[in-house]
Write a protein that holds these residues in place. Structure first.
Motif, short mmCIF file in Angstrom:
data_model
loop_
_atom_site.label_atom_id
_atom_site.label_comp_id
_atom_site.label_asym_id
_atom_site.label_seq_id
_atom_site.Cartn_x
_atom_site.Cartn_y
_atom_site.Cartn_z
N LYS A 125 15.26 39.89 79.91
CA LYS A 125 16.44 39.98 80.86
C LYS A 125 16.27 39.09 81.98
N GLU A 126 15.08 38.89 82.55
CA GLU A 126 14.81 38.11 83.70
C GLU A 126 15.14 36.44 82.98
N LEU A 127 15.06 36.16 81.98
CA LEU A 127 15.25 34.72 81.19
C LEU A 127 16.61 34.68 81.16
N MET A 128 17.49 35.75 80.60
CA MET A 128 18.83 35.49 80.59
C MET A 128 19.58 35.30 82.32
N LEU A 129 18.84 36.03 83.17
CA LEU A 129 19.29 35.75 84.43
C LEU A 129 19.03 34.02 84.90
N ILE A 130 17.96 33.27 84.56
CA ILE A 130 17.65 32.19 84.80
C ILE A 130 18.54 31.44 84.06
N ILE A 131 19.17 31.53 82.90
CA ILE A 131 19.86 30.68 81.97
C ILE A 131 21.39 30.56 82.53
N ILE A 132 21.89 31.97 82.99
CA ILE A 132 23.08 31.91 83.55
C ILE A 132 23.28 31.52 84.94
N ALA A 133 22.17 31.42 85.80
CA ALA A 133 21.97 30.94 87.15
C ALA A 133 22.13 29.58 87.16
N THR A 134 21.28 29.06 86.09
CA THR A 134 21.25 27.43 85.96
C THR A 134 22.69 26.90 85.76
N ILE A 135 23.20 27.70 84.66
CA ILE A 135 24.68 26.98 84.24
C ILE A 135 25.43 27.10 85.53
N LEU A 136 25.59 27.92 86.33
CA LEU A 136 26.38 28.26 87.51
C LEU A 136 26.01 27.32 88.34
N THR A 137 24.82 27.12 88.55
CA THR A 137 24.37 25.87 89.67
C THR A 137 24.94 24.46 89.08
N LEU A 138 25.25 24.38 87.99
CA LEU A 138 25.75 23.11 87.41
C LEU A 138 27.11 22.74 87.69
N THR A 139 27.67 24.09 88.10
CA THR A 139 29.03 24.09 88.07
C THR A 139 29.82 23.58 89.74
N THR A 140 28.69 23.28 90.55
CA THR A 140 28.55 23.06 91.83
C THR A 140 29.75 22.04 91.96
#
Length: 569
Positions: A125-140
């Motif tokens: 679950k922690e890796l899922m969070l990392i993936i989601i947050a990284t993708i959202l970071t790229l949308t800056t």
């Protein structure tokens, strides 16, 4: 014999235990092999061990990659958002500290959940969070929001990223420790943690390669806005190992320690009445001593803890004591969460246990003040060695900064981690941690005292040695200690608390380093880091050497001693 994800457990004995176990129970605490040496050094791994380290180690690869990549990214954002001028100090501190702020939340939450619900229910679950947050970071949206709002947007999603990164600390530590042979446990944990060095190194290398690809657009065509593409690609690369490991994490079987705690049955001398009889004897003893209520439990740290242990055994009277001390709390709705909290507080209310948690927390806190204070603000160091990027074209400046980061990582990070891997089972964790703190203090003192006098070559050597002894020292062992010194029942929670204490130190450094260095000067800040390292060496004295130490066996002996004291054996 190799460590297997499904391996039969090892023989274990409990001093004074009067219970007969099934054949499978008599052979084991989970996944610690039979503790027979195969004649090979501890750092020589089997294929199964390599596979386990690949699953657990990717989290620390991403930890370093995502935490330290913010240094070149923040430099690129200077050119994209502020025309090459420095980022606002407060917002720069927020962006750099964001992942560490989230890490504190993740370390507490995932550590507690892992002990309450089991590793399998939480891992991945922690890796899922990392993936989601990284993708959202790229949308800056750097093209539509104001520069300051862009940094706030980026910082918020880096907090979410940090929750996932932080959650990986107690999860991967528990997963690895649960499945490790005592003879190789420290080596396995050090291998997992060494992926931080590779994450930082690959992050620097990726930045250099992507910048080289964009050189024509940035330098020759003067399209400075293209740095926006550079930092997004560099950040997005981290998704590759994350997606590559996700399936293995979510399908990893439950730790054998938890499986056997629920499945094993007793035979022979054990009867259902025995645990209840012990509890009744304790109540009678209290009543005889003058208690006004036969159901009243004795005071804290006294025999009440024995009653609690016996009542627990009465609920699971078909399980052996050796297994019970390793089992997770039952999941009955949300009941397991407060149940674990009460047991955790009872256990650590005793000084002999509390001092271990204090030691792991304070040592990690002091270490991260110095370690992250240096590594999240490498621009100061790069300026001293001529890689601060203050001259040349914009592309040359960015490339020079990335080159400097690469030099620092290659010289100090990776060699230090592998020195720990090769020696941790020989020298022991305590010796490595103390000497690491003291040697880091030595080189911090040299840098602080001669900050403006050292030549570039001397500064590079001194700083590389500082990084080496951070990693051949407390940066590695502060991760290993909580996974080895605490029993399985509380391991993930205690590791999460210890790691969160460390990240608290990192947050302090990230937020105040720039402001403090401008007020009192960088050498004075380095002297503060020097003091932190000296204090860390002293607090390490609270901790025992954990080489070959089985905390579950020690807890079992404690419970058995209390049982015998109550029954009067």
């Amino acid at each position: 014999m190799s460590v297997s994800l499904q391996e039969q457990p090892q023989a274990a004995s409990l001093p004074g235990a009067r219970r007969s176990l099934t054949e499978s129970a008599a052979h084991g605490t989970a996944l610690e092999e039979f503790e027979r040496s195969d004649g090979r050094p501890a750092f020589v791994l089997t294929f199964t061990e390599v596979k386990l380290l690949g699953i657990a180690g990717v989290g620390f690869f991403l930890d370093a990659y995502d935490l330290f990549i913010i240094n070149p990214v923040s430099t690129m954002l200077q050119y994209r958002l502020y025309g090459g001028k420095s980022l606002p100090p407060n917002l720069e501190g927020f962006v750099k500290a964001g992942a560490n702020i989230g890490s504190v939340i993740g370390q507490f939450a995932f550590g507690y959940a892992a002990d309450s619900l089991g590793r399998k229910a939480v891992y991945g679950k922690e890796l899922m969070l990392i993936i989601i947050a990284t993708i959202l970071t790229l949308t800056t949206p750097t093209g539509s929001l104001s520069p300051n709002n862009c940094l706030i947007y980026l910082g918020m999603f880096r907090i979410l990223l940090g929750v996932g990164v932080g959650g990986d600390y107690p999860m991967s530590a528990s997963i690895t420790s649960d499945r490790s042979n005592l003879r190789k446990r420290g080596t396995m944990l050090a291998y997992v943690f060494s992926n931080q060095g590779w994450g930082s190194l690959v992050g620097s290398l990726a930045t250099l390669i992507v910048l080289a690809i964009y050189r024509g657009a940035i330098e020759k065509r003067n399209e400075l806005s293209k740095v926006d593409g550079v930092w997004r690609i560099v950040v997005g690369i981290s998704l590759i190992p994350a997606f590559g490991t996700l399936y293995q994490r979510v399908t990893l079987p439950e730790s054998k320690r938890f499986v056997f705690s629920q499945k094993l049955k007793l035979t022979g001398q054990h009867t259902e009445a025995q645990p209840r009889d012990i509890a009744e004897l304790e109540k009678e003893k209290v009543t005889a001593e003058g208690s006004t209520d036969a159901d009243e439990k004795p005071s804290k740290n006294g025999s009440a803890e024995i009653v609690e242990e016996r009542n627990e055994l009465s609920e699971d009277n078909d399980l052996p004591l050796e297994v019970l001390i390793k089992k997770k709390a039952h999941f009955k709705g949300m009941v397991s969460f407060p149940c674990l909290a009460q047991k955790f507080l009872n256990y650590f209310s005793e000084w002999k246990h509390a001092k271990l948690l204090i030691g792991t927390c304070v040592c990690w806190f002091l270490l991260d003040i110095a370690f992250y204070g240096i590594n999240l603000n490498q621009n100061v160091v790069l300026g001293q060695i001529g890689f601060d990027g203050k001259s040349g074209t914009e592309w040359n400046r960015l490339f020079k900064i990335s080159t400097g980061n690469m030099i620092i990582t290659a010289l100090g990070f990776v060699p230090g981690y592998y020195a720990s891997i090769l020696t941790i089972e020989i020298l022991g964790r305590k010796w490595i941690q103390i000497q690491g703190f003291l040697m880091a203090a030595l080189f911090l003192g040299v840098l602080a005292g001669k900050f403006h006098e050292l030549s570039k070559g001397a500064f590079i050597v001194c700083f590389a040695l500082l990084q080496f002894f951070f990693n051949f020292g407390a940066n590695t062992t502060t991760y290993c200690y909580p996974a080895e010194v605490f029993p399985t029942r509380f391991r993930a929670t205690a590791h999460g608390i210890s790691a969160a204490s460390g990240k608290a130190g990192a947050i302090i450094s990230a937020l105040v380093f720039n402001t403090l260095s401008k007020k009192i000067g960088t050498p004075a800040v380095l002297w503060i880091f020097f003091g932190c390292c000296i204090a860390g060496a002293f607090f390490t004295l609270l901790l025992p050497e954990v080489k070959g130490r089985d905390p579950d066996a020690l807890l079992a002996a404690e419970i058995e001693a209390k049982r015998q004291a109550v029954v009067g054996i």
